[in-house]
Design a protein around this motif. Structure first.
Motif, mmCIF file in Angstrom:
data_model
loop_
_atom_site.group_PDB
_atom_site.id
_atom_site.type_symbol
_atom_site.label_atom_id
_atom_site.label_comp_id
_atom_site.label_asym_id
_atom_site.label_seq_id
_atom_site.Cartn_x
_atom_site.Cartn_y
_atom_site.Cartn_z
ATOM 1 N N VAL A 174 -4.124 16.974 -30.663
ATOM 2 C CA VAL A 174 -4.397 16.697 -29.030
ATOM 3 C C VAL A 174 -5.237 15.538 -28.939
ATOM 4 C CG1 VAL A 174 -5.642 17.877 -27.092
ATOM 5 C CG2 VAL A 174 -4.095 19.235 -28.445
ATOM 6 N N HIS A 175 -6.332 15.425 -29.713
ATOM 7 C CA HIS A 175 -7.325 14.198 -29.714
ATOM 8 C C HIS A 175 -6.590 13.018 -30.029
ATOM 9 C CE1 HIS A 175 -11.530 12.726 -30.219
ATOM 10 N NE2 HIS A 175 -10.799 11.699 -30.419
ATOM 11 N N GLU A 176 -5.728 12.674 -30.771
ATOM 12 C CA GLU A 176 -5.058 11.480 -30.977
ATOM 13 C C GLU A 176 -3.964 11.451 -29.908
ATOM 14 O OE1 GLU A 176 -6.426 9.371 -32.700
ATOM 15 O OE2 GLU A 176 -7.716 10.944 -33.566
ATOM 16 N N ALA A 177 -3.365 12.351 -29.471
ATOM 17 C CA ALA A 177 -2.189 12.269 -28.324
ATOM 18 C C ALA A 177 -2.936 11.783 -27.269
ATOM 19 C CB ALA A 177 -1.427 13.653 -28.369
ATOM 20 N N ALA A 178 -3.970 12.406 -26.829
ATOM 21 C CA ALA A 178 -4.799 11.990 -25.566
ATOM 22 C C ALA A 178 -5.031 10.500 -25.605
ATOM 23 C CB ALA A 178 -6.032 12.800 -25.528
ATOM 24 N N HIS A 179 -5.060 9.854 -26.870
ATOM 25 C CA HIS A 179 -5.452 8.472 -26.958
ATOM 26 C C HIS A 179 -4.333 7.529 -26.541
ATOM 27 C CE1 HIS A 179 -9.723 8.008 -28.015
ATOM 28 N NE2 HIS A 179 -9.469 8.745 -29.265
ATOM 29 N N LEU A 180 -3.221 8.201 -26.550
ATOM 30 C CA LEU A 180 -1.835 7.481 -26.121
ATOM 31 C C LEU A 180 -2.102 7.296 -24.598
ATOM 32 C CD1 LEU A 180 0.958 9.404 -28.008
ATOM 33 C CD2 LEU A 180 0.078 7.053 -28.654
ATOM 34 N N ARG A 181 -2.679 7.845 -23.965
ATOM 35 C CA ARG A 181 -3.000 7.720 -22.396
ATOM 36 C C ARG A 181 -4.437 6.995 -22.039
ATOM 37 N NH1 ARG A 181 -1.576 12.829 -18.862
ATOM 38 N NH2 ARG A 181 -2.483 11.542 -17.279
ATOM 39 N N GLU A 182 -5.368 7.486 -22.930
ATOM 40 C CA GLU A 182 -6.710 6.904 -22.740
ATOM 41 C C GLU A 182 -7.282 6.328 -24.059
ATOM 42 O OE1 GLU A 182 -8.360 6.317 -19.895
ATOM 43 O OE2 GLU A 182 -6.951 7.491 -18.548
ATOM 44 N N ARG A 183 -7.311 5.148 -24.298
ATOM 45 C CA ARG A 183 -7.280 4.531 -25.461
ATOM 46 C C ARG A 183 -8.972 4.944 -26.110
ATOM 47 N NH1 ARG A 183 -2.635 3.977 -27.867
ATOM 48 N NH2 ARG A 183 -1.353 2.704 -26.384
ATOM 49 N N ASN A 184 -10.146 4.829 -25.253
ATOM 50 C CA ASN A 184 -11.430 5.229 -25.401
ATOM 51 C C ASN A 184 -11.827 6.640 -25.258
ATOM 52 O OD1 ASN A 184 -11.675 5.423 -22.902
ATOM 53 N ND2 ASN A 184 -12.323 3.159 -22.265
ATOM 54 N N HIS A 185 -13.014 6.790 -25.351
ATOM 55 C CA HIS A 185 -13.548 8.127 -25.090
ATOM 56 C C HIS A 185 -14.393 8.178 -23.713
ATOM 57 C CE1 HIS A 185 -13.090 8.129 -29.887
ATOM 58 N NE2 HIS A 185 -12.541 9.173 -29.444
ATOM 59 N N SER A 186 -13.609 7.734 -22.853
ATOM 60 C CA SER A 186 -14.229 7.901 -21.342
ATOM 61 C C SER A 186 -14.038 9.362 -21.128
ATOM 62 C CB SER A 186 -13.452 7.002 -20.652
ATOM 63 O OG SER A 186 -11.862 7.407 -20.629
ATOM 64 N N LYS A 187 -14.706 9.410 -19.778
ATOM 65 C CA LYS A 187 -14.894 10.788 -19.123
ATOM 66 C C LYS A 187 -13.281 11.276 -19.199
ATOM 67 C CE LYS A 187 -16.741 13.243 -15.143
ATOM 68 N NZ LYS A 187 -17.263 13.191 -14.014
ATOM 69 N N ARG A 188 -12.452 10.222 -18.545
ATOM 70 C CA ARG A 188 -11.037 10.677 -18.207
ATOM 71 C C ARG A 188 -10.425 11.163 -19.401
ATOM 72 N NH1 ARG A 188 -8.266 5.898 -15.285
ATOM 73 N NH2 ARG A 188 -9.191 4.671 -16.915
ATOM 74 N N PHE A 189 -10.704 10.554 -20.802
ATOM 75 C CA PHE A 189 -10.188 10.941 -21.828
ATOM 76 C C PHE A 189 -10.498 12.550 -22.338
ATOM 77 C CE2 PHE A 189 -11.130 12.058 -26.461
ATOM 78 C CZ PHE A 189 -9.820 11.726 -27.134
ATOM 79 N N TRP A 190 -11.861 12.753 -22.198
ATOM 80 C CA TRP A 190 -12.235 14.364 -22.526
ATOM 81 C C TRP A 190 -11.821 15.155 -21.444
ATOM 82 C CZ3 TRP A 190 -13.532 14.951 -27.284
ATOM 83 C CH2 TRP A 190 -14.134 13.992 -27.736
ATOM 84 N N LEU A 191 -11.541 14.648 -20.138
ATOM 85 C CA LEU A 191 -10.888 15.774 -19.436
ATOM 86 C C LEU A 191 -9.279 15.907 -19.873
ATOM 87 C CD1 LEU A 191 -11.959 14.388 -15.778
ATOM 88 C CD2 LEU A 191 -12.442 16.413 -17.234
ATOM 89 N N LEU A 192 -8.579 15.172 -20.405
ATOM 90 C CA LEU A 192 -7.501 15.313 -20.785
ATOM 91 C C LEU A 192 -7.305 16.239 -22.073
ATOM 92 C CD1 LEU A 192 -5.599 11.594 -20.966
ATOM 93 C CD2 LEU A 192 -4.971 13.556 -19.689
ATOM 94 N N VAL A 193 -8.308 15.855 -22.823
ATOM 95 C CA VAL A 193 -8.577 16.849 -24.118
ATOM 96 C C VAL A 193 -8.831 18.311 -23.729
ATOM 97 C CG1 VAL A 193 -9.910 17.293 -26.300
ATOM 98 C CG2 VAL A 193 -8.994 14.972 -25.443
ATOM 99 N N GLY A 194 -9.874 18.229 -22.884
ATOM 100 C CA GLY A 194 -10.132 19.672 -22.522
ATOM 101 C C GLY A 194 -9.262 20.528 -21.710
ATOM 102 N N ASP A 195 -8.499 19.857 -20.984
ATOM 103 C CA ASP A 195 -7.420 20.619 -20.165
ATOM 104 C C ASP A 195 -6.417 21.281 -21.044
ATOM 105 O OD1 ASP A 195 -8.360 19.947 -17.850
ATOM 106 O OD2 ASP A 195 -6.778 18.173 -17.373
ATOM 107 N N ARG A 196 -6.349 20.580 -22.398
ATOM 108 C CA ARG A 196 -5.389 21.263 -23.587
ATOM 109 C C ARG A 196 -5.910 21.966 -24.555
ATOM 110 N NH1 ARG A 196 -4.383 17.086 -20.484
ATOM 111 N NH2 ARG A 196 -2.290 16.728 -19.705
ATOM 112 N N TYR A 197 -7.297 21.673 -24.698
ATOM 113 C CA TYR A 197 -8.125 22.272 -25.829
ATOM 114 C C TYR A 197 -9.416 22.550 -25.183
ATOM 115 C CZ TYR A 197 -9.005 23.399 -30.733
ATOM 116 O OH TYR A 197 -9.091 24.126 -31.782
ATOM 117 N N PRO A 198 -9.600 23.544 -24.656
ATOM 118 C CA PRO A 198 -11.017 23.680 -23.906
ATOM 119 C C PRO A 198 -12.138 23.933 -24.824
ATOM 120 C CG PRO A 198 -9.339 25.131 -22.877
ATOM 121 C CD PRO A 198 -8.791 24.751 -24.121
ATOM 122 N N GLY A 199 -11.799 24.293 -26.096
ATOM 123 C CA GLY A 199 -13.009 24.570 -26.931
ATOM 124 C C GLY A 199 -13.380 23.343 -27.752
#
Length: 227
Positions: A174-199
């Protein structure tokens, strides 16, 4: 470079002398020290002044590695420890808790293939993250991170991920797949990750714990050496 032979520097300390403005001290997961310091800097005195902090870090790593204590010669695989046994081919016996393989290099090859296939399957369950993905997956034994995503959309997955429980292997994908949309660890990146992996916060903590266990595991050390 000096390894524990410089004045009052304790055994197990790597001292790197270079033109830096300030000294840098790292306590490694195995408890050894790495110091980067200017040529004339008193490393021994510096370590004595920071002895309490060093002890605290070592105790923290010892707590994190508790699950693997006494199992350093067993293979951590999918969150479980297996005794290595000789065999003509790679096989896992979950009842006897053994893993058979003909050689360390063969074991690394088979584990890499297993993890790559699993990662491809997992990626297909996140089409909203991958989109029309045309990149590739490479399994490598990385020394500082669990995975990475290149600017071309290629994913690198650390072979060490195969040692983790299923839920943490899922998180890495999930973490690496989210980087396909957001290359850095921005707030938008963590929102993507959190939507699919809340923990994900708990997962990050668990990954740090497993990293220490693997750093102290001799079989995983041998896998690193054959790379």
């Amino acid at each position: 470079m000096n390894r524990g032979r410089e004045g009052d520097v304790p055994e197990g300390t790597t001292v790197i002398r270079k033109a830096v403005r300030s000294v840098r001290l790292q306590v490694r997961p195995d408890g050894t020290l790495r110091v980067v310091a200017p040529p004339s800097f008193d490393v021994g005195g510096f370590l004595q002044r920071n002895a309490a902090w060093i002890d605290e870090r070592r105790e923290e790593f010892d707590r994190m590695a508790a699950e693997g204590r006494g199992k350093e010669d067993q293979l951590l695989l999918h969150g479980r420890f297996y005794r290595p046994v000789p065999g003509a081919r790679f096989s896992i016996d979950e009842t006897r808790e053994t893993v058979a393989f003909p050689s360390v290099s063969a074991l690394r090859r088979d584990l890499s293939g297993m993890l790559k296939e699993e990662t491809l399957v997992r990626l297909k369950t996140y089409p909203d993250l991958t989109g029309p993905w045309s990149g590739r997956i490479a399994v490598k034994l990385q020394t500082t991170r669990w995975g990475s995503c290149s600017s071309l959309g290629n994913l690198n997955i650390n072979l060490r991920a195969v040692a983790l429980p299923d839920t943490l292997r899922e998180y890495i994908v999930v973490h690496e797949a989210a980087h396909l949309r957001e290359r850095n660890h921005s707030k938008r990146f963590w929102l993507l990750v959190g939507d699919r992996y809340p923990g994900y916060r708990a997962a990050e903590s668990e990954l740090r714990r497993y990293w220490v266990i693997l750093e102290r595991n001799r079989i995983w050390g041998s896998l690193q050496d054959v790379g």
